[in-house]
Enzyme design. Structure first.
Site, PDB file in Angstrom:
ATOM      1  N   ARG A 165       0.872  -1.172   0.000  1.00 58.47           N
ATOM      2  CA  ARG A 165       0.000   0.000   0.000  1.00 58.47           C
ATOM      3  C   ARG A 165       0.907   1.219   0.000  1.00 58.47           C
ATOM      4  O   ARG A 165       2.036   1.175   0.509  1.00 58.47           O
ATOM      5  CB  ARG A 165      -0.888   0.025   1.246  1.00 58.47           C
ATOM      6  CG  ARG A 165      -1.790  -1.187   1.410  1.00 58.47           C
ATOM      7  CD  ARG A 165      -2.561  -1.101   2.713  1.00 58.47           C
ATOM      8  NE  ARG A 165      -3.477  -2.236   2.893  1.00 58.47           N
ATOM      9  CZ  ARG A 165      -3.168  -3.372   3.508  1.00 58.47           C
ATOM     10  NH1 ARG A 165      -1.939  -3.522   4.023  1.00 58.47           N
ATOM     11  NH2 ARG A 165      -4.047  -4.345   3.628  1.00 58.47           N
ATOM     12  N   LYS A 187      -1.960  -2.799   8.030  1.00 58.65           N
ATOM     13  CA  LYS A 187      -3.166  -2.445   8.771  1.00 58.65           C
ATOM     14  C   LYS A 187      -3.225  -3.216  10.088  1.00 58.65           C
ATOM     15  O   LYS A 187      -2.838  -4.377  10.159  1.00 58.65           O
ATOM     16  CB  LYS A 187      -4.413  -2.761   7.937  1.00 58.65           C
ATOM     17  CG  LYS A 187      -4.649  -1.791   6.784  1.00 58.65           C
ATOM     18  CD  LYS A 187      -5.978  -2.082   6.114  1.00 58.65           C
ATOM     19  CE  LYS A 187      -6.293  -1.043   5.028  1.00 58.65           C
ATOM     20  NZ  LYS A 187      -7.585  -1.319   4.367  1.00 58.65           N
ATOM     21  N   HIS A 255      -2.773   2.357  -5.764  1.00 58.46           N
ATOM     22  CA  HIS A 255      -3.339   1.125  -5.200  1.00 58.46           C
ATOM     23  C   HIS A 255      -3.607   0.098  -6.301  1.00 58.46           C
ATOM     24  O   HIS A 255      -3.583  -1.116  -6.045  1.00 58.46           O
ATOM     25  CB  HIS A 255      -4.630   1.436  -4.438  1.00 58.46           C
ATOM     26  CG  HIS A 255      -4.938   0.430  -3.377  1.00 58.46           C
ATOM     27  ND1 HIS A 255      -4.176   0.280  -2.239  1.00 58.46           N
ATOM     28  CD2 HIS A 255      -5.926  -0.504  -3.279  1.00 58.46           C
ATOM     29  CE1 HIS A 255      -4.672  -0.688  -1.487  1.00 58.46           C
ATOM     30  NE2 HIS A 255      -5.736  -1.182  -2.092  1.00 58.46           N
ATOM     31  N   ARG A 258      -0.794  -2.246  -6.633  1.00 62.57           N
ATOM     32  CA  ARG A 258      -0.851  -3.339  -5.654  1.00 62.57           C
ATOM     33  C   ARG A 258      -1.799  -4.436  -6.142  1.00 62.57           C
ATOM     34  O   ARG A 258      -1.474  -5.626  -6.044  1.00 62.57           O
ATOM     35  CB  ARG A 258      -1.314  -2.777  -4.309  1.00 62.57           C
ATOM     36  CG  ARG A 258      -1.617  -3.803  -3.231  1.00 62.57           C
ATOM     37  CD  ARG A 258      -1.925  -3.060  -1.929  1.00 62.57           C
ATOM     38  NE  ARG A 258      -2.734  -3.819  -0.991  1.00 62.57           N
ATOM     39  CZ  ARG A 258      -2.242  -4.656  -0.079  1.00 62.57           C
ATOM     40  NH1 ARG A 258      -0.937  -4.857  -0.011  1.00 62.57           N
ATOM     41  NH2 ARG A 258      -3.047  -5.294   0.756  1.00 62.57           N
ATOM     42  N   HIS A 281      -3.252  -9.502   4.034  1.00 62.22           N
ATOM     43  CA  HIS A 281      -4.683  -9.617   4.293  1.00 62.22           C
ATOM     44  C   HIS A 281      -4.906 -10.476   5.533  1.00 62.22           C
ATOM     45  O   HIS A 281      -4.316 -11.546   5.680  1.00 62.22           O
ATOM     46  CB  HIS A 281      -5.404 -10.266   3.109  1.00 62.22           C
ATOM     47  CG  HIS A 281      -5.538  -9.370   1.928  1.00 62.22           C
ATOM     48  ND1 HIS A 281      -5.788  -9.836   0.651  1.00 62.22           N
ATOM     49  CD2 HIS A 281      -5.470  -8.012   1.818  1.00 62.22           C
ATOM     50  CE1 HIS A 281      -5.859  -8.812  -0.188  1.00 62.22           C
ATOM     51  NE2 HIS A 281      -5.671  -7.697   0.502  1.00 62.22           N
ATOM     52  N   TYR A 290      -9.188 -11.900  -6.132  1.00 58.96           N
ATOM     53  CA  TYR A 290      -8.281 -11.890  -7.281  1.00 58.96           C
ATOM     54  C   TYR A 290      -8.505 -13.079  -8.207  1.00 58.96           C
ATOM     55  O   TYR A 290      -8.144 -13.033  -9.374  1.00 58.96           O
ATOM     56  CB  TYR A 290      -6.825 -11.826  -6.807  1.00 58.96           C
ATOM     57  CG  TYR A 290      -6.517 -10.493  -6.178  1.00 58.96           C
ATOM     58  CD1 TYR A 290      -6.377  -9.353  -6.961  1.00 58.96           C
ATOM     59  CD2 TYR A 290      -6.427 -10.352  -4.804  1.00 58.96           C
ATOM     60  CE1 TYR A 290      -6.143  -8.117  -6.389  1.00 58.96           C
ATOM     61  CE2 TYR A 290      -6.180  -9.117  -4.218  1.00 58.96           C
ATOM     62  CZ  TYR A 290      -6.047  -8.013  -5.020  1.00 58.96           C
ATOM     63  OH  TYR A 290      -5.825  -6.787  -4.446  1.00 58.96           O
TER      64      TYR A 290
END
Length: 309
Positions: A165, A187, A255, A258, A281, A290
């Protein structure tokens, strides 16, 4: 709605503050998430105060019914709030009432009868391999100052070549680059290890050789022209220039690089679990989107290439 400052009594207001502190200190949610959740609950309390005819108390919350929550959700939807935002509102309420239940203040079944709004599944827009390569190769042509050009190329290379990110790339320090494995904090404060492939390492080394500032091991790697921490807005503006120069769609953002990293890895046979770890994730279900992207691209290519397409 009733003014949120007068929507609750002192006890409920204090529990709201305690919940907010837990989200930051214990749950380690992102500041923007905490802000959004707090705003959602404040609006809910204001609605309840008007709905029940007085400040919300612990007794009010114990007597909460599914119908009260549905009425609030209906009002928010009438204010043109979309399904994604409504889902976040419901998540905020579950977080707050879950906190109250964990500390033994109260338990409610009202939320269990509320269905989460259906959110339209939107696929991330990935660039083609050629577009991604052209984006990186053209970056240096957008800037006359060699060190700034090298800096922007290094950041954009990290987004595509390491799947970072933009916030993660700009948070890197010299000490994160001590080996060919990047230590990335994502995150929720989760740390992951990402291989630093040769082209990305070369882009960073070029920047380090040209940067006019002393870059200490524990300080941010990428700097603005005055020496401060580089703003993500500058990289977004650079991508806007690249979109214009290369004729790329509006979806070609930092983004999107990514997304392209993940999509191209999957297309080359990468397994979902490994891609999940590389992207940071928390859930495999987030990464599974994806597979839909790759299938859509495959079908599109088939339709264009097949004689009966």
């Amino acid at each position: 709605m009733t003014d949120s400052a007068f929507a609750t009594d002192d006890f409920v207001r204090e529990r709201l503050s305690a919940w907010s502190r837990e989200m930051g200190a214990v749950k380690r949610l992102a500041p923007r998430t905490i802000e959004a959740y707090s705003r959602d609950i404040s609006q809910f309390m204001s609605f309840l105060a008007g709905h029940m005819g007085g400040p919300v108390t612990l007794k009010s919350l114990r007597e909460l019914r599914g119908a009260d929550i549905r009425a609030f959700m209906a009002q928010r939807r009438s204010e043109s709030l979309g399904s994604r935002s409504l889902a976040r509102v419901l998540s905020a309420m579950k977080s707050f009432f879950g906190f109250l239940e964990r500390e033994g203040t109260l338990s409610t079944e009202a939320l269990n009868v509320i269905r989460t709004p259906k959110i339209p599944r939107s696929l991330p827009k990935a660039l083609t391999v050629l577009e991604a390569r052209q984006t990186i190769a053209t970056t240096q042509e957008m800037e006359e100052r060699p060190w700034v050009a090298a800096r922007d190329m290094a950041v954009i290379s990290l987004c595509y070549g390491a799947g970072l990110r933009i916030s993660e790339a700009l948070a890197l320090t010299r000490s994160d680059l001590e080996t060919d494995i990047l230590r990335v904090t994502g995150k929720g404060g989760r740390t992951r290890m990402v291989p630093l492939i040769a082209p990305v390492r070369a882009a960073i080394e070029t920047y380090l050789g040209l940067a006019p500032f002393k870059l200490w091991p524990e300080e941010p790697l990428f700097r603005g022209v005055r020496g401060g921490v580089l703003s993500p807005r500058l990289i977004q503006l650079r991508m806007a220039q690249l979109r214009s120069a290369l004729g790329l769609p509006p979806s070609a953002t930092p983004h999107a690089l990514r997304h392209s990293f993940a999509t191209h890895l999957l297309g080359q046979g990468g397994d979902l679990r490994s891609i999940q770890e590389l992207l940071g994730h928390a859930s495999l279900s987030t990464t599974q989107i994806y597979t839909a992207v790759d299938t859509e691209r495959l079908l599109d290519s088939y339709a264009k290439a097949h004689p009966r397409g």
